[in-house]
Design a protein around this motif. Structure first.
Motif, mmCIF file in Angstrom:
data_model
loop_
_atom_site.group_PDB
_atom_site.id
_atom_site.type_symbol
_atom_site.label_atom_id
_atom_site.label_comp_id
_atom_site.label_asym_id
_atom_site.label_seq_id
_atom_site.Cartn_x
_atom_site.Cartn_y
_atom_site.Cartn_z
ATOM 1 N N GLN A 1 29.991 44.565 77.910
ATOM 2 C CA GLN A 1 30.837 43.539 77.405
ATOM 3 C C GLN A 1 32.204 44.321 77.573
ATOM 4 N N ILE A 2 32.586 45.470 77.003
ATOM 5 C CA ILE A 2 33.714 45.896 76.792
ATOM 6 C C ILE A 2 34.236 46.102 78.270
ATOM 7 N N PHE A 3 33.350 46.680 79.352
ATOM 8 C CA PHE A 3 33.988 46.997 80.613
ATOM 9 C C PHE A 3 34.218 45.284 81.295
ATOM 10 N N ARG A 4 33.285 44.332 81.044
ATOM 11 C CA ARG A 4 33.796 43.317 81.519
ATOM 12 C C ARG A 4 34.811 42.575 81.101
ATOM 13 N N GLY B 1 35.119 60.388 75.034
ATOM 14 C CA GLY B 1 34.636 59.024 75.639
ATOM 15 C C GLY B 1 35.097 57.770 74.998
ATOM 16 N N TYR B 2 35.222 57.508 73.697
ATOM 17 C CA TYR B 2 35.969 56.577 72.791
ATOM 18 C C TYR B 2 37.347 56.650 73.008
ATOM 19 N N ALA B 3 37.811 57.451 73.118
ATOM 20 C CA ALA B 3 39.497 57.537 73.170
ATOM 21 C C ALA B 3 39.631 57.219 74.690
ATOM 22 N N GLY B 4 38.856 57.336 75.411
ATOM 23 C CA GLY B 4 38.972 56.990 76.858
ATOM 24 C C GLY B 4 38.883 55.398 77.030
ATOM 25 N N LEU B 5 37.609 54.938 76.186
ATOM 26 C CA LEU B 5 37.546 53.248 76.197
ATOM 27 C C LEU B 5 38.707 52.674 75.697
ATOM 28 N N ALA C 1 40.391 52.026 84.258
ATOM 29 C CA ALA C 1 40.752 52.976 84.877
ATOM 30 C C ALA C 1 39.869 54.366 85.188
ATOM 31 N N GLY C 2 39.455 54.709 83.999
ATOM 32 C CA GLY C 2 38.496 56.058 83.901
ATOM 33 C C GLY C 2 37.261 55.487 83.350
#
Length: 432
Positions: A272-275, A326-330, A336-337
């Motif tokens: 859902q985060i990505f969507r 990973g969480y910082a990237g999210l 983008a990443g």
């Protein structure tokens, strides 16, 4: 690996038996000989098939969560409750596993567990209400819960000299099943007509297949670790509550609970985060699959490496740092990443096989492993219940993913602290 000290008196046939080299597997009571190779191979196959079924009920739902929400008219908060059901069931039903294993045998309980998974997955898509969906999910999760607890017990019992290898094998299978469900649920749903009910029910077939190897052990009454003969009970059994005196047990329970929190938030909400960041449903499912697939090779490697180290703290720290990045990237660039964050979070999720390995290492006896597995997993899953629910509430009321992701990252710090405590070179028998 020390011999299992919960075996019955018929296993000790004088001083020679006690000083002989460690056997390849625990002898069957009264048999006087090691189990047949075909039986050990069958148990290994059963472990792999059972492990393949310990997560698809969850990750297949995560991949179709938006469709399920719409189909059952769920709010974000109710969906958060749904993602909290797995750890709740694991905590509640996991406590029953040792008692059921003592009564019926570990193999019979795992067999029943696989059957419960299959039944729950068949029923839940077609029951037609949120309450019914939750109840059928709970049936499947009950089967997963008892099997979760008994996997380390079965490994310790039948493969006492290969704990790291066999833990790695079923952990790898568990990660593979998790990844497959995340990766192919959406495409399979589309291929079968686009109906989310069909996309969820197909995973019942895998669970039904997993029942078959365990049927052989349904009538096996070989005492599981923690089920000594009455004459040995006084020497090998300690009061059940004594494990609460162990700092190592509490550290392992907290580590298990925090890694479970991260895992179930990831499985329930990451697509859902990505969507919401603009990624398509199919790609979001693939990203979750990548995260889960990282556990396939690492779940085999990490237990083998961990079992060779006196302290597992350094592995805990490396996994935790991957999670923080990973969480910082999210938070900063979810779309983008996306592939990089999925990979890093996949590495962080390998805290699960590490925790299972430490369960086998932090107790000297089979009885200790039973008690520690039940305590660490049940307590840990109980601690993990609020996490996915809180993420759903924060997501609904804040209107975005900033606060939920900050919560996920913040929980990684105490996870590392607890893992370092649990990874010290000592056993619960030294502290109880």
């Amino acid at each position: 690996m020390p011999d299992d000290d919960t075996q019955t008196p018929t296993l000790n046939r004088g001083p020679a038996a006690r000083t002989s080299p460690e056997p390849r597997a625990q002898r069957l009571p009264g048999a006087g000989e090691a189990p047949a190779p075909w039986l050990l191979r069958l148990i290994a196959v059963g472990l792999v098939l059972a492990a393949l079924n310990l997560r698809p009920a969850i990750t297949s739902l995560g991949a179709l969560l938006e469709e399920v929400r719409e189909g059952l008219n769920m709010s974000g908060s109710v969906a958060g409750v749904l993602t909290s059901v797995p750890p709740l069931c694991f905590a509640v039903f996991g406590v029953m596993a040792p008692r059921l294993a003592r009564r019926f045998g570990a193999g019979a309980v795992v067999c029943a567990g696989m059957a419960a998974i299959a039944a729950g997955l068949v029923v839940r898509p077609y029951i037609g209400s949120t309450a019914g969906f939750l109840a059928a999910s709970a049936l499947a999760l009950m089967g997963i819960a008892v099997s979760n607890i008994l996997m380390p017990v079965i490994v310790k019992h039948w493969f006492p000299d290969r704990v790291g290898t066999m833990t790695g094998l079923y952990s790898m299978a568990l990660a593979l099943g998790t990844a497959l469900a995340a990766a192919i649920t959406v495409p399979v749903t589309g291929a079968l007509g686009g109906d989310w009910q069909t996309g969820l029910v197909v995973w019942a077939v895998l669970a039904a297949v997993a029942v078959l190897p365990w049927i052989v052990l349904v009538r096996d009454r070989t005492p599981a670790p923690g089920r000594p003969a009455p004459a040995a009970a006084t020497a090998s059994e300690a009061p059940a509550l004594r494990i609460t005196r162990s700092r190592t047990a509490w550290g392992l329970a907290c580590f298990f609970g925090l890694q479970a929190t991260a895992a179930y938030i990831t499985m329930g909400w990451m697509p859902q985060i990505f969507r919401d960041a603009g990624v398509s449903a199919g790609t979001a499912g693939l990203l979750l699959a990548v995260t889960m697939a990282m556990g396939v090779p690492l779940a085999f490697v990490i237990p083998r490496v961990a079992s060779r180290l006196k302290q597992q703290g350094p592995i805990v720290v490396v996994l935790g740092l991957c999670g923080l990045i990973g969480y910082a990237g999210l938070y900063l660039a979810p779309a983008a990443g996306a592939w990089a964050w999925a990979l890093l979070l996949g590495v962080a999720n390998c805290a699960f096989p590490l925790a299972l390995t430490m369960i086998g290492m932090r107790a000297r006896s089979g009885a200790g492993v039973v008690r520690l597995s039940a305590f660490a997993q049940s307590t840990g899953y109980l601690l993990s219940i609020p996490g996915p629910l809180l993420v759903g509430v924060l997501y609904q009321h804040s209107g975005g993913w900033g606060l939920p992701i900050a919560l996920m990252a913040g929980l990684m710090i105490p996870q590392m602290v607890a893992g370092i405590l649990a990874g010290r070179d000592r056993t619960i028998e030294d502290e109880c």
